[in-house]
Design a protein around this motif. Structure first.
Motif, short mmCIF file in Angstrom:
data_model
loop_
_atom_site.label_atom_id
_atom_site.label_comp_id
_atom_site.label_asym_id
_atom_site.label_seq_id
_atom_site.Cartn_x
_atom_site.Cartn_y
_atom_site.Cartn_z
N MET A 40 0.83 -1.20 0.00
CA MET A 40 0.00 0.00 0.00
C MET A 40 0.87 1.26 0.00
SD MET A 40 -2.80 -1.56 -0.27
CE MET A 40 -4.00 -0.26 -0.15
N THR A 41 0.48 2.23 -0.79
CA THR A 41 1.22 3.48 -0.95
C THR A 41 1.33 4.22 0.38
OG1 THR A 41 0.44 3.63 -3.23
CG2 THR A 41 1.26 5.67 -2.23
N VAL A 42 2.49 4.83 0.58
CA VAL A 42 2.77 5.58 1.80
C VAL A 42 2.82 7.07 1.47
CG1 VAL A 42 4.51 5.93 3.59
CG2 VAL A 42 4.02 3.63 2.78
N TYR A 43 2.26 7.88 2.39
CA TYR A 43 2.12 9.32 2.17
C TYR A 43 2.74 10.14 3.31
CZ TYR A 43 -1.59 7.72 -0.98
OH TYR A 43 -2.30 7.10 -1.97
N THR A 44 3.04 11.41 2.98
CA THR A 44 3.37 12.41 4.00
C THR A 44 2.29 13.48 3.99
OG1 THR A 44 4.76 13.66 2.47
CG2 THR A 44 5.88 12.07 3.92
N PHE A 45 2.24 14.24 5.07
CA PHE A 45 1.23 15.27 5.29
C PHE A 45 1.95 16.61 5.46
CE2 PHE A 45 -2.09 16.83 8.60
CZ PHE A 45 -2.89 17.39 7.62
N ASP A 46 1.56 17.62 4.68
CA ASP A 46 2.23 18.92 4.72
C ASP A 46 2.16 19.60 6.09
OD1 ASP A 46 3.08 18.75 2.11
OD2 ASP A 46 1.53 20.08 1.29
N LYS A 47 1.15 19.28 6.89
CA LYS A 47 1.04 19.93 8.21
C LYS A 47 2.02 19.35 9.23
CE LYS A 47 -3.65 21.62 7.75
NZ LYS A 47 -4.98 21.70 8.36
N ASP A 48 2.65 18.23 8.89
CA ASP A 48 3.71 17.68 9.75
C ASP A 48 5.00 18.44 9.49
OD1 ASP A 48 2.27 15.63 11.05
OD2 ASP A 48 2.57 14.27 9.37
N THR A 49 5.69 18.75 10.55
CA THR A 49 6.98 19.40 10.44
C THR A 49 8.08 18.36 10.57
OG1 THR A 49 6.07 21.39 11.48
CG2 THR A 49 8.47 21.19 11.45
N ASN A 51 11.21 16.37 11.48
CA ASN A 51 12.04 16.27 12.67
C ASN A 51 11.44 16.90 13.93
OD1 ASN A 51 14.15 14.90 11.24
ND2 ASN A 51 14.62 16.86 10.30
N SER A 52 10.13 17.12 13.93
CA SER A 52 9.48 17.66 15.14
C SER A 52 9.25 16.55 16.16
CB SER A 52 8.15 18.32 14.80
OG SER A 52 7.18 17.34 14.43
N GLY A 53 9.27 15.29 15.70
CA GLY A 53 9.07 14.17 16.59
C GLY A 53 7.61 13.88 16.90
N LYS A 54 6.69 14.53 16.17
CA LYS A 54 5.27 14.26 16.40
C LYS A 54 4.47 14.37 15.12
CE LYS A 54 2.91 17.67 18.33
NZ LYS A 54 2.33 18.43 19.39
N SER A 55 3.23 13.91 15.19
CA SER A 55 2.33 13.91 14.05
C SER A 55 1.23 14.96 14.25
CB SER A 55 1.68 12.54 13.91
OG SER A 55 0.61 12.59 13.01
N ALA A 56 0.90 15.67 13.18
CA ALA A 56 -0.20 16.63 13.23
C ALA A 56 -1.53 15.97 12.86
CB ALA A 56 0.08 17.79 12.27
N CYS A 57 -1.49 14.71 12.47
CA CYS A 57 -2.69 13.99 12.05
C CYS A 57 -3.14 13.08 13.19
CB CYS A 57 -2.39 13.17 10.80
SG CYS A 57 -3.80 12.24 10.15
N THR A 58 -4.18 13.50 13.87
CA THR A 58 -4.70 12.74 15.01
C THR A 58 -6.21 12.54 14.85
OG1 THR A 58 -5.06 14.76 16.30
CG2 THR A 58 -2.93 13.67 16.56
N ALA A 62 -6.40 10.63 11.59
CA ALA A 62 -5.70 9.35 11.66
C ALA A 62 -6.60 8.17 11.30
CB ALA A 62 -5.08 9.16 13.03
N ALA A 63 -7.90 8.34 11.44
CA ALA A 63 -8.83 7.29 11.02
C ALA A 63 -8.83 7.16 9.49
CB ALA A 63 -10.24 7.57 11.53
N ASN A 64 -8.69 8.28 8.80
CA ASN A 64 -8.65 8.28 7.33
C ASN A 64 -7.24 8.07 6.78
OD1 ASN A 64 -11.43 8.76 6.66
ND2 ASN A 64 -11.15 10.79 7.56
N TRP A 65 -6.26 8.45 7.56
CA TRP A 65 -4.86 8.35 7.17
C TRP A 65 -4.12 7.57 8.26
CZ3 TRP A 65 -3.53 10.16 2.43
CH2 TRP A 65 -4.45 11.03 1.81
N PRO A 66 -4.28 6.25 8.29
CA PRO A 66 -3.65 5.45 9.35
C PRO A 66 -2.13 5.62 9.38
CG PRO A 66 -5.25 4.15 8.13
CD PRO A 66 -5.07 5.43 7.38
N PRO A 67 -1.59 5.88 10.55
CA PRO A 67 -0.13 6.00 10.68
C PRO A 67 0.56 4.67 10.36
CG PRO A 67 -1.25 6.82 12.65
CD PRO A 67 -2.28 6.14 11.81
N VAL A 68 1.71 4.74 9.72
CA VAL A 68 2.50 3.55 9.48
C VAL A 68 3.22 3.22 10.79
CG1 VAL A 68 4.42 2.54 8.17
CG2 VAL A 68 2.80 4.08 7.03
N PRO A 69 2.92 2.07 11.39
CA PRO A 69 3.53 1.76 12.68
C PRO A 69 5.03 1.49 12.57
CG PRO A 69 2.22 -0.09 11.90
CD PRO A 69 2.02 1.02 10.92
#
Length: 124
Positions: A40-49, A51-58, A62-69
């Motif tokens: 399955m294709t993997v994506y990035t999100f522009d709202k993530d910075t 090297n910030s160490g966190k995700s802006a997608c919660t 995250a229900a629509n864009w499941p994090p890659v564990p």
């Protein structure tokens, strides 16, 4: 006896090398983009910075864009792991958290690319 010592030394050196990052990261390149272990294709999100160490997608995002564990495996550059709000680990590429998209139904689908002009497939 000398050759046995040399062979033993080589074997010990080989066994002491760390695992290669590709062996511990469940991603691979397919048709020019990164995909997860299921293809399955993997994506990035522009709202993530990066090297910030966190995700802006919660939450709903995250229900629509499941994090890659990331799991517990060691990762090496260009991969890293970020800690999500729930304490789980998410895989990141070049510092940006990675996601899949629920509307991608089969391996190779890229329906999430450029959604809201904020989601992008990850090329290498």
């Amino acid at each position: 006896m000398k050759s046995l010592s040399l062979a033993s030394a080589c074997l010990i050196a080989l066994l002491s090398l760390p695992a290669h990052a590709a062996d511990t990261v469940p991603l691979k390149k397919s048709d020019g983009v990164l995909v997860d272990g299921k293809g399955m294709t993997v994506y990035t999100f522009d709202k993530d910075t990066a090297n910030s160490g966190k995700s802006a997608c919660t939450d709903r995002c995250a229900a629509n864009w499941p994090p890659v564990p990331a799991g517990d495996a060691a990762v090496a550059a260009p991969y890293s792991a970020v800690t999500r709000d729930d304490g789980s680990k998410q895989l990141a590429y070049k510092g940006k958290p990675l996601y899949t998209f629920v509307k991608d139904k089969k391996p190779g689908d890229k329906t999430g690319d450029k959604v809201m002009n904020a989601w992008h497939v990850v090329g290498d």
